[in-house]
Design a protein around this motif. Structure first.
Motif, short mmCIF file in Angstrom:
data_model
loop_
_atom_site.label_atom_id
_atom_site.label_comp_id
_atom_site.label_asym_id
_atom_site.label_seq_id
_atom_site.Cartn_x
_atom_site.Cartn_y
_atom_site.Cartn_z
N ASP A 562 79.12 78.62 66.40
CA ASP A 562 79.29 78.58 65.54
C ASP A 562 80.49 78.77 65.24
O ASP A 562 80.45 79.92 65.14
CB ASP A 562 77.89 78.04 64.62
CG ASP A 562 79.23 77.88 62.97
OD1 ASP A 562 79.78 77.49 63.05
OD2 ASP A 562 77.93 78.51 61.88
N PRO A 564 83.45 78.87 62.96
CA PRO A 564 84.32 78.37 61.94
C PRO A 564 85.85 77.39 62.36
O PRO A 564 86.39 76.21 61.96
CB PRO A 564 84.16 78.23 60.89
CG PRO A 564 82.86 78.96 60.47
CD PRO A 564 82.98 79.98 61.96
N SER A 565 86.28 79.14 62.75
CA SER A 565 87.99 78.71 63.09
C SER A 565 88.14 77.91 64.29
O SER A 565 89.76 77.95 64.99
CB SER A 565 88.46 80.15 63.06
OG SER A 565 87.89 81.12 64.26
N THR A 568 82.62 73.40 66.34
CA THR A 568 80.51 74.11 66.38
C THR A 568 80.07 73.09 66.91
O THR A 568 81.32 71.94 66.67
CB THR A 568 80.29 73.91 64.90
OG1 THR A 568 80.80 74.56 63.71
CG2 THR A 568 78.83 73.84 65.26
N SER A 600 81.80 69.68 66.26
CA SER A 600 82.34 68.96 65.05
C SER A 600 83.69 70.35 64.98
O SER A 600 83.34 71.36 65.69
CB SER A 600 81.64 69.89 64.25
OG SER A 600 81.27 70.82 63.44
N ARG A 601 85.33 70.42 64.31
CA ARG A 601 85.36 70.61 64.13
C ARG A 601 86.49 70.32 63.23
O ARG A 601 86.83 69.74 62.46
CB ARG A 601 86.94 70.25 64.92
CG ARG A 601 87.99 71.89 65.10
CD ARG A 601 88.58 71.35 66.17
NE ARG A 601 90.40 72.36 65.62
CZ ARG A 601 90.21 73.78 66.25
NH1 ARG A 601 89.38 74.79 66.30
NH2 ARG A 601 91.86 74.24 65.58
N HIS A 602 86.66 71.53 61.88
CA HIS A 602 87.76 71.11 60.69
C HIS A 602 88.82 70.72 61.22
O HIS A 602 89.28 71.30 61.69
CB HIS A 602 87.67 72.67 60.15
CG HIS A 602 87.86 72.76 59.02
ND1 HIS A 602 89.48 73.09 58.82
CD2 HIS A 602 87.63 71.62 58.14
CE1 HIS A 602 89.82 73.30 57.30
NE2 HIS A 602 88.86 72.81 56.78
N TRP A 605 91.45 70.32 54.29
CA TRP A 605 90.89 70.51 53.37
C TRP A 605 89.22 71.01 53.44
O TRP A 605 88.91 71.81 54.22
CB TRP A 605 91.18 69.23 52.46
CG TRP A 605 90.73 69.97 50.84
CD1 TRP A 605 90.69 70.90 50.73
CD2 TRP A 605 90.19 69.03 50.62
NE1 TRP A 605 89.93 69.94 49.35
CE2 TRP A 605 89.64 68.92 49.13
CE3 TRP A 605 89.20 67.09 50.57
CZ2 TRP A 605 88.48 68.15 47.82
CZ3 TRP A 605 88.59 66.38 49.85
CH2 TRP A 605 88.49 67.23 48.59
N LYS A 606 88.07 70.58 52.97
CA LYS A 606 87.46 70.53 53.01
C LYS A 606 86.64 69.01 54.76
O LYS A 606 85.47 68.23 54.28
CB LYS A 606 86.43 69.76 52.50
CG LYS A 606 86.31 70.75 51.07
CD LYS A 606 85.82 72.29 51.23
CE LYS A 606 86.33 73.90 49.86
NZ LYS A 606 85.40 73.38 48.80
N ALA A 608 85.63 67.73 58.40
CA ALA A 608 85.69 67.25 59.61
C ALA A 608 85.64 66.39 60.54
O ALA A 608 85.12 65.88 60.14
CB ALA A 608 84.78 68.78 60.53
N ARG A 644 82.55 67.54 52.88
CA ARG A 644 81.71 68.68 51.97
C ARG A 644 82.95 69.07 51.46
O ARG A 644 83.12 70.04 51.28
CB ARG A 644 81.06 69.72 53.57
CG ARG A 644 80.09 68.80 54.18
CD ARG A 644 78.45 68.01 53.57
NE ARG A 644 78.04 68.21 54.91
CZ ARG A 644 78.02 66.46 55.18
NH1 ARG A 644 78.72 65.61 54.60
NH2 ARG A 644 76.79 65.85 56.23
N ASP A 645 82.52 68.86 50.15
CA ASP A 645 83.25 69.47 48.99
C ASP A 645 82.56 70.41 47.62
O ASP A 645 82.11 69.64 46.81
CB ASP A 645 84.35 68.45 47.99
CG ASP A 645 84.53 69.28 47.46
OD1 ASP A 645 85.40 70.34 47.44
OD2 ASP A 645 85.69 68.60 46.52
#
Length: 661
Positions: A562, A564-565, A568, A600-602, A605-606, A608, A644-645
């Motif tokens: 994990d 975030p940048s 995951t 998953s990857r961002h 904004w919110k 992914a 996810r906001d």
């Protein structure tokens, strides 16, 4: 009671929100089954199997279609009022904060349904949030879910909805498949609304209402099932300085379960409808629990006491289509009944010192089966009505537990308990069919009773390494089991529910959590269960046999990265050992090792992007052998977007709560 997990004197496993987000699974039952100590009656998930095959089973305690464990949503039961089944797909994941699993006899606190333990789903606190998931995949899978919540001073409102559609898969192996066999399509929609009001600094009110609709097909034209369910819950919690906390919970539910059954030729090239069955049911119940203020008497005591009651009522209305019609052929059958149950408990949590805590709980339950009847109508116009005499029974359930922490980082736990499960209306009155096998009901069933003990050790090492070992020994008296009859009944039924002597279920659980670096998490668990019939009056061939649908070995391993940048990712291995379909241990099913993936990857904004794969290597393995072999799910993959906001980070850990036992 809210408390740190390491202080709970019973073995407790928690699936936190972060693990749920990273799980490749699509439904709640599949998520819970990633814990080796938890499973459902059959290997097929709720994606392709109706709720009658999805009973919760903890630590291999004699699995059956009826759950031998209690499932709670924020403290109130969700087990079906008629059959004890669990409608897993009615429990959307988006609004959950965590899932707590206590795989040990829980009747001392929760009564009948908690014979084998408790699984509790805890909702997220209501705060400003907008969450959404949308995904598509192979097998015609489409999924969408959304949740919106907000708070205005003392009032919070949450709205949540979820929809799923799937074409399923060819569940019958190719070598046995006939022209009637197709895919197993299903779909569901569920929605719920929750309102919370902090009326005063001392009084907190909450209410929830929901709707669930599900349709499924078992792979042929006449193997269909559907569920319609509506429910409500309400609770009030009053905290006082001098007299403690009072919590009132109320709930009610109405539902309609319908099922088609088929008569299939041996070559599976032709089928006709054999029965139509409608099962309407409803229940109402409530509980009142008092938790006292802390007392000092040779240490610290926290006393609690509670009372609860439940009314369950339902019927099974069946239209039959016999293969050969004669004047005496049975063409309709209607059964109905009502069950009243209730209990009262007291508990003392006694903290002798920071290192030692003792817990003693005692509960008395009583239940009464009444209004039971059977009406059978035949082709010649005659009808036979049978009224079953009311029956009343009771049960005392004690539990003693201890938690010792001789040094920081080392925790010892031990407990001894007695638990029970009263037969459901389904077991008393409703016959059923799986594949070509007919099983009869039994209005003379008594309660199952369990004596058990567990002991374990938990150690915390450097760099977040935690290890756990727990041994358990359970003796189940008079378990309700589907027994093969020496001589079939006149209607061709070859099995019947019976209280079968005694079974011994012993084993060991191993688990480890390790976070060697900030980005890496490793979870491993293994459960060994030895489930053997030790007494079987009238069925001597069953003594020494392994309980059906109960593998001795189950294990799981997951590795998560994990960052975030970057991304995951979770890789998960699930291992299930061999087991038997039947009580005579003549129809074996091999084990399997299944690999699942989640990435998953961002994006911005919110938002992914994610991808999830179950059964990465498309391993073919058996899920059932009831007249015809059936397969567990094949390779399943889906991709989607996730929003996810939320502002839930505003809530401290104390406000979000800690594991409840």
């Amino acid at each position: 009671m809210p408390r740190p997990l390491r202080d709970v004197p019973a073995t407790t496993v928690v699936i936190p929100r972060e693990e749920m987000e990273r799980s490749p699974t699509l439904t709640q039952d599949a998520l819970v089954r990633t814990l080796p100590s938890a499973s459902t009656f059959r290997r097929t998930p709720s994606l392709v199997a109706d709720p009658t095959a999805q009973g919760l089973n903890l630590r291999g305690l004699a699995p059956s279609g009826v759950a031998r464990g209690l499932v709670l949503l924020d403290g109130l039961p969700v087990n079906d009022p008629y059959g004890g089944w669990v409608f897993w797909r009615a429990l959307p994941r988006l609004g959950l904060d965590r899932i707590e699993v206590v795989p040990t006899g829980g009747s001392a606190l929760y009564g009948s349904a908690a014979l084998g333990g408790v699984v509790q789903l805890i909702s997220q606190p209501i705060g400003p949030v907008i969450d959404a998931d949308v995904s598509v995949g192979n097998l015609g899978t489409g999924f969408v879910a959304a949740r919106i919540a907000d708070r205005w001073k003392r009032v919070g409102v949450s709205l949540e909805a979820e929809g799923l559609t799937s074409n399923g898969y060819r569940i019958v192996p190719e070598g046995q498949r006939g022209t009637i066999d197709g895919d197993t399509p299903s779909k569901h929609v569920t929605a719920q609304a929750r309102v919370e009001v902090k009326a005063t600094d001392a009084l907190f009110l909450s209410t929830r209402a929901g709707y669930f609709r599900e349709t499924q097909n078992g792979g042929t034209r006449y193997t269909a099932a559907s569920v319609d369910l509506t429910w409500f819950t309400g609770s009030a919690r009053l905290r006082t300085e001098d007299t403690g906390t009072f919590e009132l919970g109320l709930y009610g539910r109405t539902q309609h379960f319908a099922q088609d059954r088929a008569r299939v030729t041996p070559d599976r090239n032709f089928e006709v409808r054999s029965a139509l069955q409608d099962v309407p049911a409803n229940d109402q119940g409530g509980s009142l629990v008092w938790t006292g203020p802390e007392l000092t008497l040779g240490g610290r005591h926290v006393l609690a006491a509670g009372v609860d009651a439940r009314r369950s009522a339902g019927s099974a209305e069946e239209l039959l289509f016999p293969s050969t019609v004669t004047p005496t052929s049975l063409y309709s059958r209607a059964t109905r009944g009502t069950q009243l149950s209730g209990g009262v408990f007291v508990q003392d949590l006694y903290t002798v010192s920071p290192a030692l805590e003792l817990a003693g709980t005692l509960r008395w339950d009583a239940w009464r089966n009444l209004d039971g009847s059977l009406l059978e109508s035949r082709a010649n116009g005659t009808a036979t009505a049978t009224d079953f005499a009311p029956r009343t029974a009771g049960q005392l359930s004690p539990r003693l537990a201890a938690r010792l922490r001789p040094v920081d980082g080392l925790t010892l736990r031990a407990s001894v308990y007695r638990a029970f499960r009263a037969p459901t209306l389904n077991e008393l009155y409703r016959p059923f069919q799986v594949g070509t096998v007919l099983t009869a009901a039994n209005p003379d069933l008594g309660a199952e009773r369990l004596w058990g003990t567990e002991a374990g050790v938990e150690a915390v090492g450097p760099r977040g390494l935690t290890g756990r070992v727990t041994g358990f020994w359970n003796v189940l008296d008079a378990p309700i089991t589907n027994v093969t009859l020496a001589t079939p009944l006149p209607d061709g039924t070859t099995r019947q529910r019976q209280n079968l002597g005694q079974a011994r279920v012993r084993g060991v659980e191993l688990g480890t959590d390790w976070r060697p670096a900030r980005q890496w998490t490793l979870l491993a668990a293994y459960t060994f269960v030895d489930p053997v019939v030790t007494e079987a009056p009238g069925q001597p061939d069953l003594v020494g046999r392994q309980l059906p649908q109960d593998p001795r070995h189950r294990g799981s391993l997951s590795v998560t990265f994990d960052e975030p940048s970057l991304l995951t990712a979770t890789a998960q291995l699930r291992v299930v050992g061999p087991q038997y379909e039947d009580d005579l241990n003549t129809r074996g099913m091999g084990g399997a090792a299944i690999v699942d993936l989640f990435v998953s990857r961002h994006l911005f904004w919110k938002v992914a992007a994610f991808a999830a794969v179950e059964n990465l290597f498309d391993r073919a393995w058996l899920a059932g052998r009831a007249g015809v072999d059936t397969l567990a799910p094949p390779f399943q993959a889906r991709v989607g977007l996730r929003l996810r906001d939320g502002l839930n980070e505003r809530f401290s850990e104390a406000e979000r709560g800690v594991p409840v036992h």
